[in-house]
Design a protein around this motif. Structure first.
Motif: not given
Ligand code: NAD
Length: 491
Positions: A159, A161, A187-188, A239, A245, A261, A459
């Motif tokens: 998840t 942050w 998230a960290s 993201s 990935e 995403l 959603f």
């Molecule tokens: P992020 O993708 O950087 O990280 C999300 C999670 O993935 C974190 O727990 C992170 O530690 C983990 N992660 C990072 N690298 C990874 C890897 N290689 N393998 C597996 N896990 C990994 O996203 P973020 O910066 O924490 O959050 C912001 C993003 O999340 C924005 O793009 C936002 O739009 C999206 N978001 C989407 C929704 C939705 O419901 N669609 C809701 C909230 C946030």
């Protein structure tokens, strides 16, 4: 309470197999309060060995014949989820405070929006535990055929942050209701409420191994979960870049994946709209949650004939919004989640200026008591569709305003994005509203409102905003699989 008076929280450990443990490598990381730049807590940083231990615990709880989880009836699972909901509600002030300290969001939002919905989500799926049904199917020949709807196994919930506990609850509650075991990787930047949820699970009597929380780097812990042969499903929110990935790596073990995403959601104001309501909707669509909202209405489309009127109302409202101490109940705009996120948003503001957008309000970094990662609420007008701020997800309180000529032009421009998470239309014309709802390529369409959610409403995204629907009965499809059983009735 002022931010400065918050006591440091003690070192936090990993929650594996019903126990609190240090990480195998003994490493830790700090979580920072983005409103004060102070360390809130030191958190265990998990390694691959810890992931193995969590998977082994979750596997054992799921696979072992006669384990407490396997013996538990659906009704008792439902009761357990309801008990978790009760305990979250009992501790709601503490949960809200931790979320605000970690994320920088106003306490008003965490206490009165996020946490109440977390409680509702657990209650909603508590009710579903006894209603996950198979079918009897009229098969050809002299056979009796029925289906069993079974859990998928070990679910890893990864998840982001921005709504740390809320988005975790959207995964954990339906996964547990359906009888899976869960490993949650928060998230960290915001691990505190996830760890608090683990202590609630313990108190509620969730059997060891059924719910585990491991904290640490996405690239280490997230990656190890995605590639692990002992994990059956990845429920990921984050993201689009990391989502791609995850999908690529999950292919190695043909894991089930659901992805929530990013977004660049259009908020479309037609000339016949109630302009006061639309201005308020445009304002809340981008400034609620500091714009760090996946479904933020970050592209505002205004029909040319009402452009000036709408912008006047919107800018007047925005000028009254000032970033302030997130722990103050009156605050409506908190700190961005981190210095890094603030810098990323500032870079987008620079690109907006350089590419010719008109900065009409905000655009500057702000501080509260001389500290923190705050940003003034920012609006760009006269943005063109090919500018970076019209195309990329900024994930901050920055609005890009574009114009359109008529319905066809508005809907066409709104759909010109790789994303498809949400959209909104503002109009008094019921036919136009429903036509837009059909034509907009987005998983959620709001008509004359924005950012409304309910545990029973599905959603999720169209296009590169992901796939799979969270919330509602649809989420249960992500956490169950169907087995056909044939019985020979021939004499
Ligand atoms: P992020 O993708 O950087 O990280 C999300 C999670 O993935 C974190 O727990 C992170 O530690 C983990 N992660 C990072 N690298 C990874 C890897 N290689 N393998 C597996 N896990 C990994 O996203 P973020 O910066 O924490 O959050 C912001 C993003 O999340 C924005 O793009 C936002 O739009 C999206 N978001 C989407 C929704 C939705 O419901 N669609 C809701 C909230 C946030």
């Amino acid at each position: 309470m002022s931010t400065a008076s918050v006591p440091a929280i003690q070192a936090q450990k990993l929650f594996i197999a019903g126990e609190w443990r240090d990480g195998a490598g003994g490493k830790t990381f700090n979580t920072i309060n983005p409103a004060t730049d102070e360390v809130i807590a030191t958190i265990a940083s998990a390694e691959k060995e810890d992931v193995d231990a969590a998977v082994a615990a979750a596997r054992q709880a799921f696979d072992e014949r006669g384990s407490a989880w396997n013996k538990m009836s659906a009704a008792d699972r439902g009761r357990l989820l309801w008990k978790m909901a009760d305990l979250i509600e009992k501790n709601i002030d503490e949960f809200a405070r931790l979320e605000t300290l970690d994320n920088g969001k106003p306490i008003f939002e965490s206490r009165y929006v996020d946490m109440p919905m977390v409680v509702e989500v657990f209650q909603y799926y508590a009710g579903w535990a006894t209603k996950i049904l198979g079918e009897t199917i009229p098969a050809k020949g002299n056979y009796f055929n029925y289906t069993l709807r079974e859990p998928v196994g070990v679910v890893a919930a990864i998840t982001p942050w921005n709504f740390p506990l809320l988005l975790a609850s959207w995964k954990i509650a339906p996964a547990l209701a359906a009888g899976n075991t869960v490993i949650h990787k928060p998230a960290s930047l915001t691990p505190l409420t996830a760890l608090k949820l683990a202590s609630i699970a313990q108190e509620a009597g969730v059997p060891p191994g059924v719910f585990n929380v491991i904290t640490g780097k996405g690239a280490t812990v997230g990656d190890a979960l995605v590639e692990h042969t002992g994990v059956d499903k990845i429920a990921f929110t984050g993201s689009t870049e990391v989502g791609r990935e995850v999908m690529r790596k999950a292919a190695g073990t043909v894991k089930r994946v659901s992805l929530e995403l990013g977004g660049k959601s259009p908020n479309i104001v037609f000339a016949d709209a109630d302009l006061d309501a639309a201005a308020r909707g445009a304002y809340l669509g981008i400034f609620y949650g500091k714009g760090e909202v996946c479904a933020a209405g970050s592209r505002l489309f205004v029909e040319e004939s009402v452009h000036d009127q709408l912008m006047e109302k919107l800018i007047a409202r925005t000028k009254k919004l000032q970033p302030a101490d997130p722990l103050d109940p009156k605050t409506r705009l908190g700190a961005l989640v981190s210095e890094g996120q603030l810098n990323s948003v500032l870079r987008y503001i620079e690109s907006g200026k350089n590419e010719g957008g008109h900065l009409v309000t905000g655009g500057e970094r702000a501080q509260v008591n001389g500290k923190g990662s705050f940003l003034q609420p920012t609006i760009f007008d006269r943005v063109l569709p090919d500018m970076t701020i019209a195309r990329e997800e900024i994930f901050g309180p920055v609005l890009a305003t574009l114009s359109f000529k008529d319905v066809n032009d508005g809907l066409r421009q709104a759909n010109e994005t790789m994303y498809g998470l949400a959209a909104a239309v503002w109009t008094r014309d019921i036919k136009k509203a429903h036509r837009a709802a059909r034509e907009l390529k987005a998983g959620t369409v709001w008509i004359n409102t924005y950012n409304v959610y309910d545990p029973s409403m599905p959603f999720g995204g169209y296009k590169q905003s992901g796939f799979g629907r969270e919330l509602g009965m649809q989420a249960l499809d992500l956490y169950t699989q169907t087995k056909s059983v044939w019985v020979d009735l021939n004499e």
